[in-house]
Design a protein around this motif. Structure first.
Motif, PDB file in Angstrom:
ATOM      1  N   SER A  65      41.417 -40.236  -8.580  1.00 41.13           N
ATOM      2  CA  SER A  65      41.820 -39.035  -7.856  1.00 41.13           C
ATOM      3  C   SER A  65      42.938 -38.306  -8.587  1.00 41.13           C
ATOM      4  CB  SER A  65      42.228 -39.400  -6.430  1.00 41.13           C
ATOM      5  OG  SER A  65      42.453 -38.237  -5.650  1.00 41.13           O
ATOM      6  N   ASP A  66      43.756 -37.546  -7.843  1.00 41.66           N
ATOM      7  CA  ASP A  66      44.782 -36.701  -8.450  1.00 41.66           C
ATOM      8  C   ASP A  66      46.034 -37.508  -8.797  1.00 41.66           C
ATOM      9  OD1 ASP A  66      46.004 -37.161  -6.031  1.00 41.66           O
ATOM     10  OD2 ASP A  66      46.138 -35.052  -5.430  1.00 41.66           O
ATOM     11  N   TRP A  67      47.067 -36.826  -9.296  1.00 42.52           N
ATOM     12  CA  TRP A  67      48.250 -37.533  -9.790  1.00 42.52           C
ATOM     13  C   TRP A  67      48.974 -38.301  -8.691  1.00 42.52           C
ATOM     14  CZ3 TRP A  67      53.170 -36.831  -7.978  1.00 42.52           C
ATOM     15  CH2 TRP A  67      53.459 -35.648  -7.280  1.00 42.52           C
ATOM     16  N   ARG A  68      48.970 -37.779  -7.471  1.00 42.48           N
ATOM     17  CA  ARG A  68      49.654 -38.473  -6.379  1.00 42.48           C
ATOM     18  C   ARG A  68      49.008 -39.826  -6.119  1.00 42.48           C
ATOM     19  NH1 ARG A  68      48.767 -33.319  -5.521  1.00 42.48           N
ATOM     20  NH2 ARG A  68      50.472 -31.878  -5.037  1.00 42.48           N
ATOM     21  N   ALA A  69      47.683 -39.815  -6.040  1.00 42.87           N
ATOM     22  CA  ALA A  69      46.954 -41.053  -5.785  1.00 42.87           C
ATOM     23  C   ALA A  69      47.106 -42.025  -6.948  1.00 42.87           C
ATOM     24  CB  ALA A  69      45.477 -40.734  -5.547  1.00 42.87           C
ATOM     25  N   ARG A  70      47.020 -41.520  -8.152  1.00 43.33           N
ATOM     26  CA  ARG A  70      47.141 -42.396  -9.326  1.00 43.33           C
ATOM     27  C   ARG A  70      48.542 -42.988  -9.446  1.00 43.33           C
ATOM     28  NH1 ARG A  70      43.842 -40.254 -14.574  1.00 43.33           N
ATOM     29  NH2 ARG A  70      41.761 -40.434 -13.688  1.00 43.33           N
ATOM     30  N   LEU A  71      49.546 -42.191  -9.156  1.00 38.57           N
ATOM     31  CA  LEU A  71      50.927 -42.680  -9.217  1.00 38.57           C
ATOM     32  C   LEU A  71      51.143 -43.812  -8.227  1.00 38.57           C
ATOM     33  CD1 LEU A  71      53.901 -42.440 -10.147  1.00 38.57           C
ATOM     34  CD2 LEU A  71      54.193 -40.663  -8.405  1.00 38.57           C
ATOM     35  N   VAL A  72      50.717 -43.617  -6.995  1.00 40.57           N
ATOM     36  CA  VAL A  72      50.887 -44.660  -5.980  1.00 40.57           C
ATOM     37  C   VAL A  72      50.060 -45.890  -6.329  1.00 40.57           C
ATOM     38  CG1 VAL A  72      50.499 -45.253  -3.565  1.00 40.57           C
ATOM     39  CG2 VAL A  72      51.516 -43.041  -4.154  1.00 40.57           C
ATOM     40  N   ALA A  73      48.831 -45.691  -6.799  1.00 40.31           N
ATOM     41  CA  ALA A  73      47.993 -46.829  -7.188  1.00 40.31           C
ATOM     42  C   ALA A  73      48.664 -47.655  -8.277  1.00 40.31           C
ATOM     43  CB  ALA A  73      46.626 -46.348  -7.651  1.00 40.31           C
ATOM     44  N   ALA A  74      49.278 -46.983  -9.250  1.00 39.45           N
ATOM     45  CA  ALA A  74      49.966 -47.703 -10.327  1.00 39.45           C
ATOM     46  C   ALA A  74      51.100 -48.562  -9.771  1.00 39.45           C
ATOM     47  CB  ALA A  74      50.501 -46.708 -11.351  1.00 39.45           C
ATOM     48  N   TRP A  75      51.823 -48.031  -8.807  1.00 38.20           N
ATOM     49  CA  TRP A  75      52.903 -48.802  -8.194  1.00 38.20           C
ATOM     50  C   TRP A  75      52.367 -49.960  -7.351  1.00 38.20           C
ATOM     51  CZ3 TRP A  75      58.238 -49.167  -7.978  1.00 38.20           C
ATOM     52  CH2 TRP A  75      58.927 -48.320  -8.840  1.00 38.20           C
ATOM     53  N   LEU A  76      51.264 -49.763  -6.666  1.00 33.52           N
ATOM     54  CA  LEU A  76      50.679 -50.863  -5.904  1.00 33.52           C
ATOM     55  C   LEU A  76      50.222 -51.982  -6.837  1.00 33.52           C
ATOM     56  CD1 LEU A  76      48.587 -48.943  -3.205  1.00 33.52           C
ATOM     57  CD2 LEU A  76      50.886 -49.918  -2.998  1.00 33.52           C
ATOM     58  N   VAL A  77      49.700 -51.601  -7.985  1.00 31.64           N
ATOM     59  CA  VAL A  77      49.345 -52.587  -9.008  1.00 31.64           C
ATOM     60  C   VAL A  77      50.591 -53.340  -9.467  1.00 31.64           C
ATOM     61  CG1 VAL A  77      48.568 -52.821 -11.395  1.00 31.64           C
ATOM     62  CG2 VAL A  77      47.238 -51.450  -9.787  1.00 31.64           C
ATOM     63  N   SER A  78      51.676 -52.603  -9.710  1.00 25.67           N
ATOM     64  CA  SER A  78      52.929 -53.221 -10.156  1.00 25.67           C
ATOM     65  C   SER A  78      53.492 -54.165  -9.105  1.00 25.67           C
ATOM     66  CB  SER A  78      53.976 -52.146 -10.462  1.00 25.67           C
ATOM     67  OG  SER A  78      53.527 -51.243 -11.443  1.00 25.67           O
ATOM     68  N   MET A  79      53.614 -53.671  -7.876  1.00 22.49           N
ATOM     69  CA  MET A  79      54.211 -54.466  -6.809  1.00 22.49           C
ATOM     70  C   MET A  79      53.348 -55.672  -6.441  1.00 22.49           C
ATOM     71  SD  MET A  79      57.055 -52.880  -6.214  1.00 22.49           S
ATOM     72  CE  MET A  79      57.656 -53.517  -4.649  1.00 22.49           C
ATOM     73  N   GLY A  80      52.057 -55.555  -6.687  1.00 17.83           N
ATOM     74  CA  GLY A  80      51.150 -56.670  -6.416  1.00 17.83           C
ATOM     75  C   GLY A  80      51.028 -57.644  -7.569  1.00 17.83           C
ATOM     76  N   GLY A  81      51.682 -57.345  -8.706  1.00 18.74           N
ATOM     77  CA  GLY A  81      51.581 -58.215  -9.875  1.00 18.74           C
ATOM     78  C   GLY A  81      50.156 -58.364 -10.371  1.00 18.74           C
TER      79      GLY A  81
END
Length: 309
Positions: A65-81
């Motif tokens: 999706s757009d940058w907002r969705a991608r940004l949050v997804a990247a952080w969820l990946v980070s926070m989830g290890g």
């Protein structure tokens, strides 16, 4: 690139993970640093909860999706290890254009914390600096590289810093302390709230690459239309929730995303682990009023077979 209202899978994931707290606004600068301790703690815990909850079936649409969705997804990946996302994040970073989403990818790579991740950031910096792209996301990449060098006792950042480094040649100035200070702070924040253990079984890195490449929006069957108004969606969330409570499904956390043009049936997304998708008939007529399926493909079939005329 899909906007949320272009596809109901994207819309559902955006409503569940991106919209709450305007999460995306807090993840692309110093905004977390500027929170007071209480607010930062609340935000960190909410990110952890989202990272535990988010499934691959939700993250893949977000990353399309757009940058907002991608940004949050990247952080969820980070926070989830979720290190199994490393190769997918690498590809998105090297192919990406938007500064805000690239910041998220740089941070995700930094959060994984290995030499392989330092090499990814080095490749990105080399390619993007030589291409004379905006330095906004490169700040995060260089900060991440400096952070990893200190942590790993390596020198991946050396070619980029100093008077002869490619950073000064491109930017005209030497590297300032902020590029590292920001990544140091965000890394401490991430470590403090990062998921420490989970029963989730990591997916295959190759499978995730394939899933992202092959994912396509699936057009709704005839008579179903995406709900484009958040006010309408929230109103329907409440109505669907009341119906589900009456059916003994109080933990579904329904998010309404589409409606049948010919009747009062609502397509909604459910909390992961409860099902995946459902259709609720809000007409009050007798008979079956709720359908729950374990996949979007399954509920799509229900939509296609829906007959209310």
């Amino acid at each position: 690139m899909l906007m949320p209202n272009d596809d109901v899978e994207v819309l559902a994931a955006v409503r569940r993970y991106v919209v709450p707290e305007r999460r995306y606004m807090k993840l692309h600068g110093w905004n977390i640093r500027h929170m007071d301790d209480r607010r930062r703690d609340e935000f960190g815990k909410s990110l952890t909860e989202a990272a535990v909850q988010a499934s691959d079936k939700e993250l893949i649409p977000l990353l399309n999706s757009d940058w907002r969705a991608r940004l949050v997804a990247a952080w969820l990946v980070s926070m989830g290890g979720r290190e199994e996302y490393r190769n997918l994040i690498k590809r998105l970073l090297l192919e990406g254009e938007g500064n805000n989403e690239l910041k998220g990818f740089c941070f995700a790579v930094t959060s994984f914390g290995t030499r392989a991740d330092a090499e990814i950031l080095s490749v990105y910096l080399s390619e993007s600096l030589s291409a004379s792209k905006s330095l906004t996301a490169q700040d995060w990449a260089l900060g991440g590289l400096l952070h990893l060098d200190e942590r790993l006792a390596t020198s991946y950042a050396t070619p980029f810093i100093g008077n002869d480094g490619s950073w000064k040649k491109r930017a005209g100035v030497e590297v300032g302390p902020d590029v590292k200070n920001l990544m140091d702070f965000l890394s401490v924040f991430c470590e403090a709230y990062k998921v420490k253990s989970t029963d989730r079984r990591p997916g295959s890195s190759d499978d995730l690459l394939d899933a992202h490449s092959s994912w396509r929006p699936c057009r709704l069957p005839e008579s179903w239309q995406v709900l484009t108004s958040e006010a309408v969606r929230k109103k329907l969330d409440s109505e669907v929730g009341e119906l589900l409570d009456g059916c003994g499904l109080s933990q579904t956390e329904p998010l309404s995303v589409a409606a049948c043009e010919n009747c009062q049936s609502i397509l909604f997304n459910t909390r992961p682990g409860v099902g995946d998708w459902g259709i609720a008939d809000l007409s009050g007529c007798s008979g079956s009023r709720v359908e729950i399926r374990q996949s979007y493909a399954g509920i799509w079939e229900c939509c296609a077979q829906h007959n209310c005329l």
